[in-house]
Design an enzyme around this catalytic site. Structure first.
Site, PDB file in Angstrom:
ATOM      1  N   ASN A   1      -4.343  -1.036  -5.888  1.00  0.00           N
ATOM      2  CA  ASN A   1      -3.822  -2.409  -5.844  1.00  0.00           C
ATOM      3  C   ASN A   1      -3.956  -2.896  -4.401  1.00  0.00           C
ATOM      4  O   ASN A   1      -3.221  -2.455  -3.523  1.00  0.00           O
ATOM      5  CB  ASN A   1      -2.347  -2.393  -6.293  1.00  0.00           C
ATOM      6  CG  ASN A   1      -1.681  -3.750  -6.112  1.00  0.00           C
ATOM      7  OD1 ASN A   1      -2.334  -4.742  -5.808  1.00  0.00           O
ATOM      8  ND2 ASN A   1      -0.368  -3.790  -6.292  1.00  0.00           N
ATOM      9  N   TRP A   2      -4.930  -3.755  -4.204  1.00  0.00           N
ATOM     10  CA  TRP A   2      -5.216  -4.200  -2.829  1.00  0.00           C
ATOM     11  C   TRP A   2      -4.180  -5.192  -2.307  1.00  0.00           C
ATOM     12  O   TRP A   2      -4.191  -5.537  -1.128  1.00  0.00           O
ATOM     13  CB  TRP A   2      -6.614  -4.843  -2.762  1.00  0.00           C
ATOM     14  CG  TRP A   2      -7.736  -3.880  -3.021  1.00  0.00           C
ATOM     15  CD1 TRP A   2      -7.642  -2.542  -3.329  1.00  0.00           C
ATOM     16  CD2 TRP A   2      -9.147  -4.177  -2.996  1.00  0.00           C
ATOM     17  NE1 TRP A   2      -8.901  -2.000  -3.490  1.00  0.00           N
ATOM     18  CE2 TRP A   2      -9.842  -2.977  -3.300  1.00  0.00           C
ATOM     19  CE3 TRP A   2      -9.886  -5.333  -2.756  1.00  0.00           C
ATOM     20  CZ2 TRP A   2     -11.235  -2.910  -3.348  1.00  0.00           C
ATOM     21  CZ3 TRP A   2     -11.275  -5.270  -2.809  1.00  0.00           C
ATOM     22  CH2 TRP A   2     -11.934  -4.061  -3.101  1.00  0.00           C
ATOM     23  N   LYS A   3      -3.327  -5.694  -3.163  1.00  0.00           N
ATOM     24  CA  LYS A   3      -2.322  -6.693  -2.772  1.00  0.00           C
ATOM     25  C   LYS A   3      -3.033  -7.848  -2.036  1.00  0.00           C
ATOM     26  O   LYS A   3      -4.138  -8.213  -2.426  1.00  0.00           O
ATOM     27  CB  LYS A   3      -1.208  -6.038  -1.958  1.00  0.00           C
ATOM     28  CG  LYS A   3      -0.614  -4.831  -2.722  1.00  0.00           C
ATOM     29  CD  LYS A   3       0.651  -4.306  -2.161  1.00  0.00           C
ATOM     30  CE  LYS A   3       1.138  -3.140  -3.012  1.00  0.00           C
ATOM     31  NZ  LYS A   3       2.417  -2.594  -2.603  1.00  0.00           N
TER      32      LYS A   3
ATOM     33  N   HIS B   1       4.624  -6.271 -11.413  1.00  0.00           N
ATOM     34  CA  HIS B   1       4.701  -5.474 -10.182  1.00  0.00           C
ATOM     35  C   HIS B   1       6.009  -5.790  -9.460  1.00  0.00           C
ATOM     36  O   HIS B   1       6.486  -6.930  -9.506  1.00  0.00           O
ATOM     37  CB  HIS B   1       3.493  -5.787  -9.281  1.00  0.00           C
ATOM     38  CG  HIS B   1       3.421  -4.835  -8.124  1.00  0.00           C
ATOM     39  ND1 HIS B   1       4.151  -5.035  -6.973  1.00  0.00           N
ATOM     40  CD2 HIS B   1       2.761  -3.666  -7.960  1.00  0.00           C
ATOM     41  CE1 HIS B   1       3.914  -4.023  -6.146  1.00  0.00           C
ATOM     42  NE2 HIS B   1       3.070  -3.182  -6.725  1.00  0.00           N
TER      43      HIS B   1
ATOM     44  N   GLU C   1       6.703  -6.437  -6.526  1.00  0.00           N
ATOM     45  CA  GLU C   1       6.642  -7.585  -5.603  1.00  0.00           C
ATOM     46  C   GLU C   1       6.679  -8.895  -6.375  1.00  0.00           C
ATOM     47  O   GLU C   1       7.239  -9.885  -5.897  1.00  0.00           O
ATOM     48  CB  GLU C   1       5.398  -7.458  -4.714  1.00  0.00           C
ATOM     49  CG  GLU C   1       5.607  -6.375  -3.655  1.00  0.00           C
ATOM     50  CD  GLU C   1       4.384  -5.565  -3.306  1.00  0.00           C
ATOM     51  OE1 GLU C   1       3.259  -6.051  -3.480  1.00  0.00           O
ATOM     52  OE2 GLU C   1       4.563  -4.408  -2.843  1.00  0.00           O
TER      53      GLU C   1
ATOM     54  N   GLU D   1       6.677   2.786 -10.668  1.00  0.00           N
ATOM     55  CA  GLU D   1       6.667   2.614  -9.214  1.00  0.00           C
ATOM     56  C   GLU D   1       8.097   2.388  -8.737  1.00  0.00           C
ATOM     57  O   GLU D   1       8.586   1.243  -8.775  1.00  0.00           O
ATOM     58  CB  GLU D   1       5.815   1.401  -8.819  1.00  0.00           C
ATOM     59  CG  GLU D   1       4.370   1.509  -9.249  1.00  0.00           C
ATOM     60  CD  GLU D   1       3.473   0.621  -8.400  1.00  0.00           C
ATOM     61  OE1 GLU D   1       2.557   1.168  -7.788  1.00  0.00           O
ATOM     62  OE2 GLU D   1       3.688  -0.598  -8.338  1.00  0.00           O
TER      63      GLU D   1
ATOM     64  N   SER E   1       3.718   4.987  -2.215  1.00  0.00           N
ATOM     65  CA  SER E   1       3.354   5.839  -1.075  1.00  0.00           C
ATOM     66  C   SER E   1       2.489   7.035  -1.466  1.00  0.00           C
ATOM     67  O   SER E   1       2.675   8.141  -0.966  1.00  0.00           O
ATOM     68  CB  SER E   1       4.610   6.292  -0.316  1.00  0.00           C
ATOM     69  OG  SER E   1       5.261   5.171   0.252  1.00  0.00           O
TER      70      SER E   1
ATOM     71  N   GLY F   1      -1.268   1.497  -3.248  1.00  0.00           N
ATOM     72  CA  GLY F   1      -1.339   0.257  -2.474  1.00  0.00           C
ATOM     73  C   GLY F   1      -2.057   0.522  -1.154  1.00  0.00           C
ATOM     74  O   GLY F   1      -3.286   0.552  -1.081  1.00  0.00           O
TER      75      GLY F   1
HETATM   76  P1  13P Z   1       1.984   1.738  -1.575  1.00  0.00           P
HETATM   77  O1  13P Z   1       0.988   2.775  -2.048  1.00  0.00           O
HETATM   78  O2  13P Z   1       1.536   0.992  -0.363  1.00  0.00           O
HETATM   79  O3  13P Z   1       3.359   2.338  -1.446  1.00  0.00           O
HETATM   80  O4  13P Z   1       2.082   0.635  -2.734  1.00  0.00           O
HETATM   81  C1  13P Z   1       2.310   1.042  -4.036  1.00  0.00           C
HETATM   82  C2  13P Z   1       2.125  -0.120  -4.932  1.00  0.00           C
HETATM   83  O5  13P Z   1       2.924  -1.054  -4.931  1.00  0.00           O
HETATM   84  C3  13P Z   1       0.953  -0.139  -5.817  1.00  0.00           C
HETATM   85  O6  13P Z   1       1.038  -1.162  -6.766  1.00  0.00           O
END
Ligand code: 13P
Length: 247
Positions: A8-10, A95, A97, A166, A210, A231
């Site tokens: 997930n590149w956000k 998600h 976020e 997550e 993470s 992420g």
């Molecule tokens: P991180 O791997 O940066 O903790 O993010 C996880 C995430 O939200 C994937 O959707």
């Protein structure tokens, strides 16, 4: 069933950076039977990523968010048919976020899942508890409430949904659930589906939060964990390659 490595590149890697990332990643990446790589770029990079990976059947491109209507006066939104036209075969839904930063509700999540099923785009429903909920022993209750977005779907539709567990406290914090903690929640998720007629082996449950090159092996050693949703480490071509090659 294949192991899934989802990135997930956000809000990172616009078209130009996406192209550079893929050039570096694909030059060193080799296909392995039983492994799928799913990439969730920002919407503006979907077409680029779909084009650059079109010869790689095991790489699936997805979008990070969708609206539930096919079109309309929804400034800033992206419909499922549009995402599909740009190359998306999957989408993240719910998600943390989206839920906690943008106020997405259970009802919104439920409508998005249905829109994806309607258009045969894979839904990856993200669930996870916050730290105070975990400390209060509410983890499973929170997850079950979030799975409520799937209420009323029959076993066939449910079997098409991928779940990503997550824990919110593990996202972007460097703190991850131990493989045993994650497995316990994955078992509860599987039990929820089994109670609704889905065979446990037909269900894919990913872990996210993470995930890094140095903890991927321990996570995947846990049979309950079918793959990962990554992420931060998914936008660094070297780290991503190490994660994907851990299997
Ligand atoms: P991180 O791997 O940066 O903790 O993010 C996880 C995430 O939200 C994937 O959707």
């Amino acid at each position: 069933m294949s192991r899934i490595f989802a990135g997930n590149w956000k809000m990172h890697l616009g078209p130009e950076e996406a192209r550079a990332f893929l050039k570096s990643f694909l030059a060193r990446y080799r296909r392995v039977t039983g492994r799928e790589v799913w990439l969730f770029p920002p919407a503006v990079s979907l077409e680029t990523v779909a084009r650059e990976t079109r010869d790689r059947a095991e790489i699936i491109v997805g979008t990070q968010n969708v609206h539930w209507d096919d079109k309309g006066a929804f400034t800033g939104e992206l419909s499922v048919p549009m995402a599909k036209e740009a190359g998306a075969r999957a989408a993240l839904v719910g998600h943390s976020e989206r839920r906690h930063v943008f106020g997405e509700t259970e009802d919104d999540t439920a409508k998005k899942v249905r829109a994806l099923l309607r258009h045969q785009v894979k839904a990856v429903l993200c669930v996870g508890e916050m730290i105070d909920q975990r400390e209060a022993g509410q983890t499973v209750a929170v997850i079950e409430r979030q799975l409520g977005a799937l209420a009323g779907l029959d076993a066939n539709a449910l079997a098409d949904i991928t779940i990503a567990y997550e824990p919110v406290w593990a996202i972007g914090t460097g703190r991850n659930a131990t493989p045993a903690d994650a497995a316990q929640v994955h078992r509860a998720i599987r039990a929820w589906f089994v109670a609704r007629g889905v065979a446990a082996r037909n269900l894919t449950v990913l872990y996210g939060g993470s995930v890094k090159p140095d903890n991927i092996a321990a996570l995947l050693a846990e049979p309950e964990i079918d793959g990962v949703l990554v992420g931060g480490a998914s936008i660094d071509a070297g780290a991503w390659l190490e994660i994907v090659n851990s299997r």
